[in-house]
Design an enzyme around this catalytic site. Structure first.
Site, PDB file in Angstrom:
ATOM      1  N   SER A 239       0.824  -1.206   0.000  1.00 68.46           N
ATOM      2  CA  SER A 239       0.000   0.000   0.000  1.00 68.46           C
ATOM      3  C   SER A 239       0.861   1.259   0.000  1.00 68.46           C
ATOM      4  CB  SER A 239      -0.920   0.019   1.216  1.00 68.46           C
ATOM      5  OG  SER A 239      -1.730  -1.126   1.247  1.00 68.46           O
ATOM      6  N   HIS A 240       0.312   2.284  -0.617  1.00 68.16           N
ATOM      7  CA  HIS A 240       0.794   3.653  -0.593  1.00 68.16           C
ATOM      8  C   HIS A 240       1.152   4.084   0.838  1.00 68.16           C
ATOM      9  CE1 HIS A 240       0.010   7.397  -2.867  1.00 68.16           C
ATOM     10  NE2 HIS A 240      -0.200   6.575  -3.865  1.00 68.16           N
TER      11      HIS A 240
END
Ligand code: SAH
Length: 220
Positions: free
Chosen positions: A70-71
């Site tokens: 994830s970011h």
């Protein structure tokens, strides 16, 4: 993994991580514990060596099998909303992937349980987490839709994959006063949602738009 990778040089150094944290602050993340955890955990150890130089960019990166890490902003924001300034005892993550978010959680909660449906990803996550000696994380192979009833209740539950409906089993495993954060929706129509449990009532709040891989069923 070599000592060289752990200590980190150049683009994978503490300084690069500090810049990532600075960006997170500019993007509005305020929780000091979350920011400190993100400054501490070497994100490059959770991606392949070929991608290590890009580990601190504000982007999702492939971790194999069609999944992504994830970011940084998504991780920080979800965990800030999950924590809401509380001391968290026991938390559940659905979708361990490479284990990065679980590693951040291990710094902000006493006990972390994380479920992943793809066994080979879990192997990668285990290696990184063992190397960093994060002893308060239990990684489990399974379908996160059913949660981990044997370890419930959880005072925080966070999903790293988007669900159309919050899984009923997870709602049942949320402690009274607990908070659950999930990406809700499908495709390009997803919102981060916060669910707070008050007795048998679940209050839902829709936050910002997000983009996550879908929550699937069964194991692989
Ligand atoms: N937490 C990771 C993000 C992983 S991406 C990070 O820190 O970057 C989301 C993960 O959810 C994928 O690895 C995917 O395999 C997993 N996933 C999807 N559906 C699932 C389910 N039903 N149970 C457990 N894991 C699931």
């Amino acid at each position: 993994m070599s000592q060289h990778r752990l200590s980190g040089i150049g683009m994978t150094s503490e300084r690069t991580r500090a810049r990532m944290v600075e960006r997170l602050r500019e993007q509005g993340i305020r929780d000091m514990l979350v920011l400190a955890a993100m400054a501490q955990v070497p994100r490059h150890l959770f991606v392949s060596e070929a991608l290590a130089l890009r580990a601190y960019e504000d982007t999702a990166l492939p971790i194999g099998l069609g999944q992504t890490i994830s970011h940084p902003y998504s991780v920080a924001r979800m965990l800030e909303v999950l924590r809401n300034g509380r001391d968290m005892q026991r938390v559940l993550e659905v979708g361990s992937g490479c284990g990065y978010q679980a590693a951040i959680l291990s710094k902000i909660a006493r006990e972390v349980y994380s479920v992943e449906r793809i066994s080979s990803l879990l192997g990668q996550a285990r290696r990184a987490i063992r190397e960093l000696r994060l002893n308060n994380i239990k990684l489990k192979h399974g379908d996160g839709n059913v949660g981990l009833p044997e370890w419930a209740p959880f005072d925080g539950i966070v999903l790293a994959a988007a669900a159309v409906e919050p899984p009923a089993a997870l709602l049942a495993q949320l402690a009274d006063g607990g908070r659950m954060v999930l990406p809700r929706g499908f495709g390009d129509q997803q919102f981060m949602v916060l669910i707070e449990r008050e007795g048998d009532v679940f209050h839902e709040q829709v936050l910002e738009t997000v983009h996550f891989v879908p929550l699937l069923t069964g194991v692989a």
